[in-house]
Design an enzyme around this catalytic site. Structure first.
Site, PDB file in Angstrom:
ATOM      1  N   LYS A 143       0.868  -1.181   0.000  1.00 42.36           N
ATOM      2  CA  LYS A 143       0.000   0.000   0.000  1.00 42.36           C
ATOM      3  C   LYS A 143       0.900   1.225   0.000  1.00 42.36           C
ATOM      4  O   LYS A 143       1.401   1.652   1.033  1.00 42.36           O
ATOM      5  CB  LYS A 143      -0.907  -0.010   1.232  1.00 42.36           C
ATOM      6  CG  LYS A 143      -2.278   0.670   1.011  1.00 42.36           C
ATOM      7  CD  LYS A 143      -2.206   2.149   0.663  1.00 42.36           C
ATOM      8  CE  LYS A 143      -1.854   2.986   1.869  1.00 42.36           C
ATOM      9  NZ  LYS A 143      -1.865   4.471   1.534  1.00 42.36           N
ATOM     10  N   GLU A 178       9.596   1.136  11.240  1.00 40.90           N
ATOM     11  CA  GLU A 178      10.690   2.105  11.058  1.00 40.90           C
ATOM     12  C   GLU A 178      10.037   3.469  11.085  1.00 40.90           C
ATOM     13  O   GLU A 178       9.313   3.835  10.166  1.00 40.90           O
ATOM     14  CB  GLU A 178      11.428   1.822   9.741  1.00 40.90           C
ATOM     15  CG  GLU A 178      12.785   2.508   9.659  1.00 40.90           C
ATOM     16  CD  GLU A 178      12.708   3.817   8.927  1.00 40.90           C
ATOM     17  OE1 GLU A 178      12.544   4.858   9.613  1.00 40.90           O
ATOM     18  OE2 GLU A 178      12.815   3.806   7.706  1.00 40.90           O
ATOM     19  N   CYS A 198      13.867   9.930   6.871  1.00 46.23           N
ATOM     20  CA  CYS A 198      13.726   9.495   8.266  1.00 46.23           C
ATOM     21  C   CYS A 198      15.038   9.593   9.025  1.00 46.23           C
ATOM     22  O   CYS A 198      15.049   9.854  10.229  1.00 46.23           O
ATOM     23  CB  CYS A 198      13.199   8.067   8.305  1.00 46.23           C
ATOM     24  SG  CYS A 198      14.186   6.877   7.365  1.00 46.23           S
ATOM     25  N   GLU A 255      10.520  15.742  15.337  1.00 46.88           N
ATOM     26  CA  GLU A 255      10.898  15.509  13.945  1.00 46.88           C
ATOM     27  C   GLU A 255      10.154  16.482  13.035  1.00 46.88           C
ATOM     28  O   GLU A 255       8.929  16.484  12.978  1.00 46.88           O
ATOM     29  CB  GLU A 255      10.598  14.072  13.531  1.00 46.88           C
ATOM     30  CG  GLU A 255      11.109  13.751  12.133  1.00 46.88           C
ATOM     31  CD  GLU A 255      10.904  12.296  11.750  1.00 46.88           C
ATOM     32  OE1 GLU A 255      11.775  11.748  11.066  1.00 46.88           O
ATOM     33  OE2 GLU A 255       9.869  11.716  12.135  1.00 46.88           O
TER      34      GLU A 255
END
Length: 479
Positions: A174, A249, A283, A383
């Site tokens: 997906k 992750e 990331c 983040e």
């Protein structure tokens, strides 16, 4: 080069537009509609999982060398279609064309690497003593689900699907709703390569619809998710319904440490690459730059001089930096620039939205360097996922390690030093799944990748990744 419609790929066929509603894929550099993407509903997700379930027995029982040969053919086809796939990733994501080409090479590399592993998967014998023969078998889970983020859709699809299918599993992918086009084209190439229908299916759609149904589906036996912490937590909760194991992750707030004895020229170039690559939408971006106080001012001058030279533009024109991929992310980054100033940080370069001639509707952000940053500020703790760098001074090695580890995340770290002993000593003390020395993005397909703490768990890449998609069965026989 792109089509006007991209639908889910199930059993090797693309579903027509009439099967479900559609959503728009937007060019982040121009604001124009690129294509219409199928918005898969529950019925389509169920169809994809059922297809992959049917494909499991034959693919699982195929000789490993046969699986590997099909994967190697897929790797070749991906490279043969470099121009198309890189174009799609560039216009869909906004990243410079050279970065998109790197993603295509990396995707092909995953299928080549794990294609070579496919016939080398085996169990072990266990010495129980005279009168017994005991051994282990490694067996695939069956259907695996892969929820892929928008920042590197093609190569992150490969990162999960390649080891999964090498081990005899099937995969339902997906992709993020914002960047689906290249993943759909990849699924068509998989069929052309001779990978049987159903082994790799792609469902396009929204995360809270298609993605949520996929991770809750009782036919899915293992899940891999890359994305934000809140969504990862939701995936983990959903997986508990059927006790499906999960690899997560989840990003980071990675420290990049520059010691006084470092090659400052190399460290400056590497540190900017660590935050500006893919417009900071990575990331593992080195978003916290820790600099020894004795070289802090000099190093910031080098950084700002380099950052002022960064050119912005449409990805296909191969600028230094492209636009921000989604409207939501663009607004989030601009909000954090205001938060940083309100907290008392100073933007010595950048600090706002960027105007690019001819692309007035594009989502561009100036590459930004904040100084006067404390590690307890939001811009240092949270983040941002954009080209926003927080520079924090330190006085000695212990303080550097303390600041580096003072974060809920633990994905990646970098350090720059010419002292070999310090490199090993600090690397051992950093709470992160991978540490790069004197090159922030060191590593690759062959090196395990994953996080500590809130950055997730499980490992991708490297030979061990295949075994995350395998279960161990022990057989013991009294002779």
């Amino acid at each position: 080069m792109h089509r006007q419609y991209y639908g889910s790929i199930i059993d090797g066929k693309e579903l027509p537009a009439g099967r479900a509603a559609v959503m728009d894929s937007i060019d982040p550099a121009t604001g124009e509609v690129l294509a219409h993407i199928q918005r898969a509903d529950q019925a389509i997700v169920d169809e994809a999982v059922a297809s992959s379930e049917r494909a499991v027995p034959a693919w699982r029982d195929a000789d490993g060398a046969e699986r590997g040969r099909a994967m190697l053919r897929l790797a070749d086809l991906i490279m043969q279609n470099m121009d198309l796939l890189a174009y799609l990733e560039s216009v869909d994501n906004g990243k410079p064309l050279r970065e998109a080409q790197g993603d295509v090479r990396l995707a092909a590399g995953y299928y080549a690497y794990y294609g070579g592993v496919a016939d080398k998967i085996h169990g072990e014998t266990v010495p129980l003593g005279p009168g017994f023969h005991s051994y282990t078998r490694v067996e695939p889970y069956g259907v695996t689900a892969h929820i892929v983020p928008w920042n590197a859709a093609l190569q992150q699809t490969a990162r999960g699907a390649a080891p999964a299918i090498a081990g005899g599993n099937t995969a339902v992918v997906k992709p993020a709703e914002d960047t689906s086009m290249a993943v759909v084209e990849f699924a068509r190439l998989a069929i052309e390569a001779g990978i049987p229908p159903g082994v790799v299916n792609v469902v396009t759609g929204l995360g809270d619809e298609a993605g949520a149904r996929l991770v809750q589906h009782p036919g899915v036996r293992r899940i891999a998710f890359t994305g934000s912490v809140p969504t990862g937590q939701s995936v983990l909760r959903a997986s508990a319904t059927h006790l499906s194991p999960v690899t997560l992750e989840l990003g980071g707030k990675s420290p990049n440490i520059v010691f006084a004895d470092a090659d400052l020229d190399a460290a400056a170039v590497g540190s900017l690459a660590a935050i500006n690559f893919n417009a900071g939408q990575v990331c593992m971006a080195g978003s916290r730059l820790l600099v020894h106080s004795s070289v802090h001012d000099e190093f910031v001058e080098r950084l700002t001089a380099l950052d002022r030279q960064v050119g912005l533009g449409r990805g296909l024109d191969n600028p230094d930096m492209g636009p921000i991929t989604t409207e939501k992310q663009y607004r989030k980054i601009l909000d954090y620039l205001e938060i940083g100033r309100a907290e008392g940080a100073e933007a010595v370069v950048g600090g706002g939205a960027a105007h690019v001639d001819g692309l007035e509707s594009g989502r561009f952000v100036q590459p930004t360097v904040f100084v006067n940053v404390r590690n307890d500020m939001r811009i240092a703790k949270e983040e941002i996922f954009g080209p926003v760098l927080s520079v924090i001074p330190f006085d000695d090695e212990d303080e550097a390690v303390s600041i580096a580890n003072d974060t809920p995340y633990g994905l990646t770290a970098g350090l720059w030093t010419t002292d070999l002993s310090r490199a090993h000593r600090v690397a051992a003390r950093i709470d992160a799944g991978q540490v790069s020395v004197n090159n922030y993005f060191a590593g690759g397909i062959r090196t395990p990748f994953g996080g500590y703490k809130m950055s997730g768990f499980g490992r991708e890449k490297g030979p061990d990744a295949v075994y995350h998609y395998l279960q161990t069965k022990t057989v013991s026989i009294q002779l």
